[in-house]
Motif scaffolding. Structure first.
Motif, PDB file in Angstrom:
ATOM      1  N   GLY A   1       1.084  -1.616  -0.148  1.00  0.00           N
ATOM      2  CA  GLY A   1      -0.506  -0.172   0.476  1.00  0.00           C
ATOM      3  C   GLY A   1       1.141   1.708  -0.098  1.00  0.00           C
TER       4      GLY A   1
ATOM      5  N   ARG B   1      -8.364  -8.742   6.423  1.00  0.00           N
ATOM      6  CA  ARG B   1      -9.586  -7.733   4.500  1.00  0.00           C
ATOM      7  C   ARG B   1      -8.647  -6.618   4.266  1.00  0.00           C
ATOM      8  N   GLU B   2      -9.900  -6.107   5.796  1.00  0.00           N
ATOM      9  CA  GLU B   2     -10.379  -4.655   5.429  1.00  0.00           C
ATOM     10  C   GLU B   2      -8.525  -3.712   6.190  1.00  0.00           C
ATOM     11  N   TRP B   3      -7.684  -4.540   7.035  1.00  0.00           N
ATOM     12  CA  TRP B   3      -6.338  -3.853   6.974  1.00  0.00           C
ATOM     13  C   TRP B   3      -5.615  -3.152   5.562  1.00  0.00           C
ATOM     14  N   ILE B   4      -5.369  -5.171   4.537  1.00  0.00           N
ATOM     15  CA  ILE B   4      -5.014  -4.388   3.920  1.00  0.00           C
ATOM     16  C   ILE B   4      -5.387  -3.145   2.664  1.00  0.00           C
ATOM     17  N   SER B   5      -7.402  -3.145   2.929  1.00  0.00           N
ATOM     18  CA  SER B   5      -7.811  -1.844   1.932  1.00  0.00           C
ATOM     19  C   SER B   5      -7.473  -1.103   2.530  1.00  0.00           C
ATOM     20  N   ARG B   6      -7.188  -0.740   3.914  1.00  0.00           N
ATOM     21  CA  ARG B   6      -6.909   0.441   5.466  1.00  0.00           C
ATOM     22  C   ARG B   6      -5.291   0.834   4.194  1.00  0.00           C
TER      23      ARG B   6
ATOM     24  N   PHE C   1      -3.674   0.218   1.494  1.00  0.00           N
ATOM     25  CA  PHE C   1      -4.134   1.164   0.177  1.00  0.00           C
ATOM     26  C   PHE C   1      -4.575   1.865  -0.334  1.00  0.00           C
ATOM     27  N   SER C   2      -5.690   2.686   1.206  1.00  0.00           N
ATOM     28  CA  SER C   2      -5.946   3.994   1.029  1.00  0.00           C
ATOM     29  C   SER C   2      -4.772   5.520   1.658  1.00  0.00           C
TER      30      SER C   2
ATOM     31  N   TYR D   1      -5.392   6.310   7.943  1.00  0.00           N
ATOM     32  CA  TYR D   1      -4.796   5.175   8.327  1.00  0.00           C
ATOM     33  C   TYR D   1      -3.190   5.980   8.404  1.00  0.00           C
TER      34      TYR D   1
END
Length: 186
Positions: free
Chosen positions: A116, A167-172, A174-175, A180
């Motif tokens: 990310g 999955r939520e942590w990975i999405s974070r 990449f934000s 974050y």
């Protein structure tokens, strides 16, 4: 997953990387007839902007764009083909209104975060720029506050929080959110 190439801001004679965005009006390729395509795994969105603060205005000075075909000129500048298409010296004004966190100089002794975008707390020098319609209103040095955040969370921030789905942590990661990039600040 791969670390992502962030946008750049030239500010105060230094090169900074965008770590968080809270606002609207940054450069959007679609608004200029550009359709970014894949560049590489380090740039899933297909483009990287280089902004500069010039006479208190935020302008787009350069752009790297993934595209199979030659894209049209931007701001009167034709792109040049390198590994991807490069626009240099574009000087396209932005109408950004909001806040940007920008950082430079990676801090030492950080946990492995090769996924990310790098959050603000991973940089030694951090500024928060506040703009209205592309005009710089304030530029605050937040380096010491982010150093305190880094000291408090560095041991735990390189993995999901307790009970947080991976999955939520990975999405974070990449934000480009403040949550974050600067935990505890909104």
């Amino acid at each position: 997953m791969t670390a992502q190439a962030p946008d750049v801001v030239l500010f105060g004679g230094r090169r900074f990387w965008v770590t968080a965005v809270d606002g609207v009006g940054l450069f959007d390729p679609a608004e200029h007839g550009l359709g970014p395509g894949p560049m590489h795994t380090g740039c899933y969105r297909g483009y990287i902007c280089e902004y500069a603060v010039v006479e208190r205005r935020l302008v787009l000075r350069g752009l790297r764009l993934g595209s199979d075909a030659e894209p049209p000129p931007l701001g009167g500048v034709r792109p040049r083909r390198e590994d991807e298409w490069h626009y240099r010296g574009t000087d396209v004004p932005t109408a950004f209104t909001g806040r940007l966190l920008i950082g430079s100089g990676t801090a030492a002794d950080l946990p492995y975060l090769n996924m990310g975008f790098a959050p603000a707390w991973t940089y030694r020098k951090v500024h928060e720029l506040t703009l209205r319609a592309g005009v710089l209103l304030t530029a605050d040095d937040c380096s010491s506050e982010l150093a305190a955040v880094r000291a408090a969370i560095a041991d735990t921030a390189a993995r999901p929080a307790p009970g947080e789905p991976t999955r939520e942590w990975i999405s974070r990661t990449f934000s480009l959110t403040y949550d974050y990039s600067w935990p505890g600040r909104s």
